[in-house]
Design an enzyme around this catalytic site. Sequence first.
Site, PDB file in Angstrom:
ATOM      1  N   ASN A 278      -3.720  -6.110   8.408  1.00  0.00           N
ATOM      2  CA  ASN A 278      -3.428  -7.166   7.433  1.00  0.00           C
ATOM      3  C   ASN A 278      -3.494  -8.507   8.146  1.00  0.00           C
ATOM      4  O   ASN A 278      -3.192  -8.593   9.336  1.00  0.00           O
ATOM      5  CB  ASN A 278      -2.010  -6.952   6.874  1.00  0.00           C
ATOM      6  CG  ASN A 278      -1.589  -8.039   5.897  1.00  0.00           C
ATOM      7  OD1 ASN A 278      -2.338  -8.383   4.970  1.00  0.00           O
ATOM      8  ND2 ASN A 278      -0.416  -8.603   6.094  1.00  0.00           N
TER       9      ASN A 278
ATOM     10  N   HIS B 292      -1.884 -12.367   8.046  1.00  0.00           N
ATOM     11  CA  HIS B 292      -0.733 -13.091   7.495  1.00  0.00           C
ATOM     12  C   HIS B 292      -0.749 -14.524   8.028  1.00  0.00           C
ATOM     13  O   HIS B 292      -1.002 -14.736   9.215  1.00  0.00           O
ATOM     14  CB  HIS B 292       0.558 -12.374   7.911  1.00  0.00           C
ATOM     15  CG  HIS B 292       1.776 -12.987   7.305  1.00  0.00           C
ATOM     16  ND1 HIS B 292       2.168 -12.728   6.006  1.00  0.00           N
ATOM     17  CD2 HIS B 292       2.667 -13.873   7.802  1.00  0.00           C
ATOM     18  CE1 HIS B 292       3.257 -13.434   5.738  1.00  0.00           C
ATOM     19  NE2 HIS B 292       3.574 -14.144   6.804  1.00  0.00           N
TER      20      HIS B 292
ATOM     21  N   ILE C  72       0.875  -1.176   0.000  1.00  0.00           N
ATOM     22  CA  ILE C  72       0.000   0.000   0.000  1.00  0.00           C
ATOM     23  C   ILE C  72       0.915   1.230   0.000  1.00  0.00           C
ATOM     24  O   ILE C  72       1.850   1.302   0.809  1.00  0.00           O
ATOM     25  CB  ILE C  72      -0.904   0.001   1.265  1.00  0.00           C
ATOM     26  CG1 ILE C  72      -1.765  -1.277   1.317  1.00  0.00           C
ATOM     27  CG2 ILE C  72      -1.773   1.251   1.331  1.00  0.00           C
ATOM     28  CD1 ILE C  72      -2.759  -1.447   0.191  1.00  0.00           C
TER      29      ILE C  72
HETATM   30  C1  GRF Z   1      -4.394 -15.718   3.441  1.00  0.00           C
HETATM   31  O1  GRF Z   1      -3.632 -16.831   3.793  1.00  0.00           O
HETATM   32  C2  GRF Z   1      -3.873 -14.475   4.120  1.00  0.00           C
HETATM   33  O2  GRF Z   1      -3.287 -14.726   5.365  1.00  0.00           O
HETATM   34  C3  GRF Z   1      -2.827 -13.992   3.153  1.00  0.00           C
HETATM   35  O3  GRF Z   1      -3.363 -14.265   1.887  1.00  0.00           O
HETATM   36  C4  GRF Z   1      -4.268 -15.364   1.973  1.00  0.00           C
HETATM   37  C5  GRF Z   1      -5.564 -14.931   1.355  1.00  0.00           C
HETATM   38  O4  GRF Z   1      -6.457 -16.006   1.250  1.00  0.00           O
HETATM   39  N1  GRF Z   1      -2.473 -12.617   3.359  1.00  0.00           N
HETATM   40  P1  GRF Z   1      -7.958 -15.735   0.779  1.00  0.00           P
HETATM   41  O5  GRF Z   1      -7.895 -15.011  -0.540  1.00  0.00           O
HETATM   42  O6  GRF Z   1      -8.614 -14.920   1.859  1.00  0.00           O
HETATM   43  O7  GRF Z   1      -8.572 -17.100   0.644  1.00  0.00           O
END
Ligand code: GRF
Length: 189
Positions: A104, A106, A90
């Site tokens: 976010n 992760h 971003i």
């Molecule tokens: C997730 O594992 C999230 O932690 C990461 O990207 C993935 C997105 O998965 N940042 P989705 O598109 O929500 O299924």
Amino acid sequence: MKKLVIFASGSGSNFQAIIDAIARNELEAQIAGLITNRDETGAAGRAISNNIPVTVIKDSDPVMLNEKLEAQLSAWNPDLIILAGFLNKIPDKIVRKYHGRIINIHPSLLPKYGGKGFYGMKVHQAVLNSGDKITGCTVHYVNDEYDKGDIIEQSHVEIHPTDTAEKLAARVLKAEHQLLPRVIKKLLT
Ligand code: GRF
């Protein structure tokens, strides 16, 4: 009603978890819109099925990109911005403007397995290679460095001896779907 803007460019299952939590009245919020940076993402399909406005914003010129994102965010005026599977950084100007209001999710226990290059299956493979017994997911504030902002909350997930990166990813993703709406609720109240 508190307004959310979601950034997602993957399958959008975390985005769906937010939609579902609102539908079940577990989360009192309105999703003003979804911003994605790729055409025809799973996330965009979910937005369309749920009558949520969606916009694709991409521009190779960083100044233009920032302008477009800022204009859309000003129009939607969110209380909280949620990055749920959005790989691009971003722009710093936006991070500063919405300081403390961008989070976010992760798929690891940050600070482990975070930063540039740690995304998707790469994270889970690195976890398996390490021999760790526990992994999980993290929701954190976004600052100007990848995955480095203050941690808000984490969920732990056990690693099984028979795990592959795919199996582990699926279990961590389930934990993400619980964690993300819970943290959003906490931040909005
Ligand atoms: C997730 O594992 C999230 O932690 C990461 O990207 C993935 C997105 O998965 N940042 P989705 O598109 O929500 O299924």
